[in-house]
Design a protein around this motif. Sequence first.
Motif, short mmCIF file in Angstrom:
data_model
loop_
_atom_site.label_atom_id
_atom_site.label_comp_id
_atom_site.label_asym_id
_atom_site.label_seq_id
_atom_site.Cartn_x
_atom_site.Cartn_y
_atom_site.Cartn_z
N SER A 30 0.79 -1.23 0.00
CA SER A 30 0.00 0.00 0.00
C SER A 30 0.82 1.28 0.00
O SER A 30 0.33 2.32 -0.44
N ILE A 83 -3.88 4.42 7.57
CA ILE A 83 -5.08 3.64 7.24
C ILE A 83 -4.80 2.94 5.93
O ILE A 83 -4.21 3.53 5.00
N ALA A 84 -5.14 1.67 5.85
CA ALA A 84 -4.94 0.93 4.59
C ALA A 84 -5.90 -0.24 4.51
O ALA A 84 -6.31 -0.81 5.53
N VAL A 85 -6.20 -0.59 3.27
CA VAL A 85 -7.08 -1.72 2.96
C VAL A 85 -6.32 -2.66 2.03
O VAL A 85 -5.56 -2.19 1.15
N GLY A 95 -12.49 0.83 3.69
CA GLY A 95 -11.71 2.00 4.12
C GLY A 95 -12.59 3.01 4.84
O GLY A 95 -12.19 3.56 5.88
N ALA A 96 -13.78 3.26 4.30
CA ALA A 96 -14.70 4.20 4.95
C ALA A 96 -15.17 3.65 6.30
O ALA A 96 -15.27 4.39 7.28
N VAL A 118 -1.78 13.69 4.10
CA VAL A 118 -2.01 12.84 2.93
C VAL A 118 -1.20 13.39 1.75
O VAL A 118 -1.07 14.62 1.61
N ASN A 122 -2.56 11.73 -3.66
CA ASN A 122 -3.43 10.61 -3.26
C ASN A 122 -4.89 11.06 -3.26
O ASN A 122 -5.52 11.28 -2.22
N VAL A 124 -7.55 9.42 -4.11
CA VAL A 124 -8.52 8.44 -3.59
C VAL A 124 -8.72 8.67 -2.09
O VAL A 124 -9.85 8.79 -1.60
N ARG A 127 -10.47 11.93 -1.27
CA ARG A 127 -11.91 11.89 -1.51
C ARG A 127 -12.63 11.21 -0.33
O ARG A 127 -13.69 11.65 0.11
N LEU A 128 -12.01 10.14 0.16
CA LEU A 128 -12.56 9.46 1.34
C LEU A 128 -12.62 10.43 2.53
O LEU A 128 -13.65 10.56 3.19
N TYR A 129 -11.52 11.15 2.78
CA TYR A 129 -11.48 12.05 3.94
C TYR A 129 -12.50 13.18 3.77
O TYR A 129 -13.19 13.55 4.72
N ARG A 178 -22.08 -4.18 -0.59
CA ARG A 178 -21.08 -4.36 -1.66
C ARG A 178 -20.49 -5.76 -1.64
O ARG A 178 -20.19 -6.33 -2.69
C1 COA Z 1 -7.46 5.00 0.73
C2 COA Z 1 -8.01 3.60 1.01
C3 COA Z 1 -7.84 3.29 2.50
C4 COA Z 1 -9.51 3.60 0.65
O1 COA Z 1 -10.03 2.32 0.99
P1 COA Z 1 -11.18 1.60 0.13
O2 COA Z 1 -11.76 0.55 0.99
O3 COA Z 1 -10.67 1.20 -1.20
O4 COA Z 1 -12.20 2.79 -0.12
P2 COA Z 1 -13.78 2.72 0.06
O5 COA Z 1 -14.33 1.56 -0.71
O6 COA Z 1 -14.10 2.78 1.51
O7 COA Z 1 -14.24 4.07 -0.66
C5 COA Z 1 -14.78 5.12 0.06
C6 COA Z 1 -14.76 6.34 -0.82
O8 COA Z 1 -13.41 6.71 -1.13
C7 COA Z 1 -13.36 7.16 -2.49
N1 COA Z 1 -12.66 6.17 -3.33
C8 COA Z 1 -12.30 4.92 -3.02
N2 COA Z 1 -11.67 4.33 -4.06
C9 COA Z 1 -11.65 5.25 -5.05
C10 COA Z 1 -11.10 5.26 -6.38
N3 COA Z 1 -10.45 4.20 -6.89
N4 COA Z 1 -11.23 6.39 -7.10
C11 COA Z 1 -11.86 7.48 -6.59
N5 COA Z 1 -12.39 7.53 -5.34
C12 COA Z 1 -12.29 6.44 -4.58
C13 COA Z 1 -14.80 7.24 -2.96
O9 COA Z 1 -15.33 8.49 -2.55
C14 COA Z 1 -15.44 6.14 -2.16
O10 COA Z 1 -16.84 6.23 -2.02
P3 COA Z 1 -17.81 5.64 -3.19
O11 COA Z 1 -17.31 4.25 -3.54
O12 COA Z 1 -19.15 5.60 -2.55
O13 COA Z 1 -17.66 6.60 -4.32
C15 COA Z 1 -7.31 2.52 0.12
O14 COA Z 1 -7.37 2.94 -1.21
C16 COA Z 1 -5.86 2.25 0.49
O15 COA Z 1 -5.56 1.40 1.34
N6 COA Z 1 -4.92 2.96 -0.19
C17 COA Z 1 -3.48 2.76 0.04
C18 COA Z 1 -3.05 3.33 1.38
C19 COA Z 1 -3.38 4.80 1.49
O16 COA Z 1 -3.23 5.56 0.54
N7 COA Z 1 -3.79 5.21 2.70
C20 COA Z 1 -4.09 6.60 2.99
C21 COA Z 1 -2.84 7.27 3.43
S1 COA Z 1 -3.12 9.01 3.77
#
Ligand code: COA
Length: 196
Positions: A30, A83-85, A95-96, A118, A122, A124, A127-129, A178
């Motif tokens: 990640s 935070i990571a998935v 992640g949410a 962040v 990043n 993605v 957008r989550l935050y 989901r």
């Molecule tokens: C960031 C992270 C934790 C998000 O986890 P996730 O489980 O994939 O995300 P979620 O399914 O909970 O998505 C929640 C929201 O985030 C945004 N999001 C998630 N994946 C996205 C993508 N590929 N593109 C755009 N937005 C995205 C969307 O708003 C999404 O809501 P929606 O699906 O209803 O549109 C994950 O991508 C990750 O582990 N990334 C690598 C580590 C990282 O970058 N951590 C943050 C460090 S600051």
Amino acid sequence: MLAAIPPTPFHASPLNVEDIPHIMTIERASFSLPWTPAIYQHELKENPISRYLGIRCHHDALPRLVAYGGLWLYLPEAHVSTIAVHPLLRGLHLGAWMLAILLVEAVREGAREASLEVRVSNRVAQRLYRSFGFRVVGRRPRYYSDNKEDAYVMTLRPLDRLALMQRLHREEQTVRQRWHERKETVMAQFTTYAQP
Ligand SMILES: CC(C)(COP(=O)(O)OP(=O)(O)OC[C@H]1O[C@@H](n2cnc3c(N)ncnc32)[C@H](O)[C@@H]1OP(=O)(O)O)[C@@H](O)C(=O)NCCC(=O)NCCS
């Protein structure tokens, strides 16, 4: 009807040192600057201001840990340290859900606001935050040593306990929905690419 959707194999609980190998699998996949097992050892055993939580999985064909996150409690502020998935389980709202779990824990510990850093690239994570109400309040130049990328500083204030509890519940339901819709596809990916 959501009530008709079967439960998921996922559940949340605090992390401990036995989780470190599972954390490292996700961590290395990640982050371009992954934390080491020694850092997690310190965070989980020694750092008095740390709190780490994870989402575990009890399905034999899937990893035992699918998401994790941490807090540093600088009360009244809680800083989201990580935070990571798992890469093959992204997009399911784990992640949410994880972020909601962390923020509810922060409130339980007495925090009234949250902060994090962040990477500016990043989108993605940003957008989550933002979906939780975090806003960019600053920028740390060349914060990340690997590529000298800047960090945005984001904060969420005040932390609204009731709103976060509702969000926690909603995210758990979204994961359930989901997972129900996508589990065959996700499981097929694990069979093809990944060892649990
Ligand atoms: C960031 C992270 C934790 C998000 O986890 P996730 O489980 O994939 O995300 P979620 O399914 O909970 O998505 C929640 C929201 O985030 C945004 N999001 C998630 N994946 C996205 C993508 N590929 N593109 C755009 N937005 C995205 C969307 O708003 C999404 O809501 P929606 O699906 O209803 O549109 C994950 O991508 C990750 O582990 N990334 C690598 C580590 C990282 O970058 N951590 C943050 C460090 S600051």
